[in-house]
Design a protein around this motif. Sequence first.
Motif, PDB file in Angstrom:
ATOM      1  N   VAL A  40      36.491 -17.852 -22.596  1.00  0.00           N
ATOM      2  CA  VAL A  40      37.218 -17.430 -21.402  1.00  0.00           C
ATOM      3  C   VAL A  40      38.381 -16.516 -21.779  1.00  0.00           C
ATOM      4  O   VAL A  40      38.589 -15.465 -21.149  1.00  0.00           O
ATOM      5  CB  VAL A  40      37.735 -18.655 -20.617  1.00  0.00           C
ATOM      6  N   ILE A  41      39.119 -16.879 -22.809  1.00  0.00           N
ATOM      7  CA  ILE A  41      40.254 -16.061 -23.248  1.00  0.00           C
ATOM      8  C   ILE A  41      39.790 -14.659 -23.642  1.00  0.00           C
ATOM      9  O   ILE A  41      40.427 -13.654 -23.302  1.00  0.00           O
ATOM     10  CB  ILE A  41      40.976 -16.750 -24.422  1.00  0.00           C
ATOM     11  N   ASN A  42      38.668 -14.587 -24.355  1.00  0.00           N
ATOM     12  CA  ASN A  42      38.160 -13.294 -24.796  1.00  0.00           C
ATOM     13  C   ASN A  42      37.654 -12.437 -23.649  1.00  0.00           C
ATOM     14  O   ASN A  42      37.743 -11.207 -23.713  1.00  0.00           O
ATOM     15  CB  ASN A  42      37.042 -13.495 -25.829  1.00  0.00           C
ATOM     16  N   ALA A 139      25.804 -18.086 -22.897  1.00  0.00           N
ATOM     17  CA  ALA A 139      26.847 -18.796 -22.155  1.00  0.00           C
ATOM     18  C   ALA A 139      28.025 -17.869 -21.877  1.00  0.00           C
ATOM     19  O   ALA A 139      28.629 -17.913 -20.795  1.00  0.00           O
ATOM     20  CB  ALA A 139      27.306 -20.025 -22.946  1.00  0.00           C
ATOM     21  N   VAL A 140      28.358 -17.014 -22.851  1.00  0.00           N
ATOM     22  CA  VAL A 140      29.439 -16.040 -22.671  1.00  0.00           C
ATOM     23  C   VAL A 140      29.091 -15.076 -21.534  1.00  0.00           C
ATOM     24  O   VAL A 140      29.943 -14.736 -20.700  1.00  0.00           O
ATOM     25  CB  VAL A 140      29.698 -15.274 -23.980  1.00  0.00           C
ATOM     26  N   ALA A 156      35.144  -4.337 -13.972  1.00  0.00           N
ATOM     27  CA  ALA A 156      35.048  -3.424 -15.115  1.00  0.00           C
ATOM     28  C   ALA A 156      35.824  -3.965 -16.308  1.00  0.00           C
ATOM     29  O   ALA A 156      35.392  -3.827 -17.468  1.00  0.00           O
ATOM     30  CB  ALA A 156      35.560  -2.042 -14.732  1.00  0.00           C
ATOM     31  N   TYR A 157      36.957  -4.582 -16.044  1.00  0.00           N
ATOM     32  CA  TYR A 157      37.776  -5.163 -17.114  1.00  0.00           C
ATOM     33  C   TYR A 157      37.026  -6.284 -17.822  1.00  0.00           C
ATOM     34  O   TYR A 157      36.959  -6.335 -19.064  1.00  0.00           O
ATOM     35  CB  TYR A 157      39.077  -5.689 -16.513  1.00  0.00           C
ATOM     36  N   TYR A 158      36.420  -7.181 -17.053  1.00  0.00           N
ATOM     37  CA  TYR A 158      35.650  -8.281 -17.644  1.00  0.00           C
ATOM     38  C   TYR A 158      34.437  -7.757 -18.411  1.00  0.00           C
ATOM     39  O   TYR A 158      34.122  -8.249 -19.501  1.00  0.00           O
ATOM     40  CB  TYR A 158      35.181  -9.243 -16.552  1.00  0.00           C
ATOM     41  N   GLU A 159      33.763  -6.767 -17.852  1.00  0.00           N
ATOM     42  CA  GLU A 159      32.580  -6.218 -18.517  1.00  0.00           C
ATOM     43  C   GLU A 159      32.932  -5.574 -19.854  1.00  0.00           C
ATOM     44  O   GLU A 159      32.222  -5.752 -20.849  1.00  0.00           O
ATOM     45  CB  GLU A 159      31.905  -5.193 -17.596  1.00  0.00           C
ATOM     46  N   ASP A 160      34.022  -4.819 -19.887  1.00  0.00           N
ATOM     47  CA  ASP A 160      34.449  -4.175 -21.137  1.00  0.00           C
ATOM     48  C   ASP A 160      34.793  -5.216 -22.195  1.00  0.00           C
ATOM     49  O   ASP A 160      34.416  -5.083 -23.367  1.00  0.00           O
ATOM     50  CB  ASP A 160      35.659  -3.270 -20.886  1.00  0.00           C
TER      51      ASP A 160
END
Length: 309
Positions: A40-42, A139-140, A156-160
């Motif tokens: 989650v942090i990553n 899972a990630v 977009a932020y999460y995808e990157d």
Amino acid sequence: MRLIIGILFSLLLLRCQGPAEERGDKLFIVSTTGMINDAVINIAGERAEAIALMGPGVDPHLFKATQGDLNKLSKADIIFYNGLHLEGKMAEVLEKLARTKAVFAVSEGLSPELLIQSQDFGGTYDPHIWFDVLRWSEAVKYITKTLIERDPEHAAYYEDNAVSYLKHLETLHAEVKSSIQSIPEEKRVLITAHDAFSYFGEAYGIEVRGLQGISTVAEYGLRDITNLVDFIVARKINAVFVETSVPEKAIKAVVEGCKKKGHPLQIGGYLYSDALGTAGTPEGTYIGMFKANVKTIVESLKTEDEPTL
């Protein structure tokens, strides 16, 4: 027990807050284990405040939520847990919370054919999915998908972040495979206190044995110790491993049993099984934990002139 859970659940409902978007702040994400929290942090990065309920050395099979844990769950915008009965004593609380809150089992990201059937409990699967990096990558991806659905404005932020992190996991997978293959084939036997490493064994070509089953709730007896001692002596295995989240008593009994049969057996070191290491250390991350485990395994089982991870 059910009455107590019902009362706690009612209290949680009274304390539940609205989603982060309504409060105008970051997402507050609570995960059960350190492995999930690290993912989650990553992925969530600066978009979330992320915490894990279970710290270093905690056995999730036996974990019992405190009132403080329940308070954190009540405030969470998203709750991630492993599923597959890993959080045995918390399962009912999490299922009840899922009726009114965003609660997700990351194991839902894996199709059934990627799961290993439990030999101890019919009709269930081995929950230790993080010990195959490629399976854990699924899972990630599930965590990423969930975050995008809950917070589409920052998709977009999460995808990157996911693309970057998954590349690191691909590299880790290749390194682990190469490192385990450096152990002579006849020495590739990993013995631990409980059967947490089946995915690891299948993914990286090493035979695994555990004194207990996939859950530390399962009891072991004299026959289990005797059978494992006989196996070790017959295979001339020179090292077994202690887990940081499981008491040493079981493995020490195996070591003593081997000594009585004239077979010298060493404890090869400590492995992180159901929990990460201390926060702020390399072992406090998923990748750092995995590398530390592989280094310990390889150094204990290989010949001295062969490379480690």
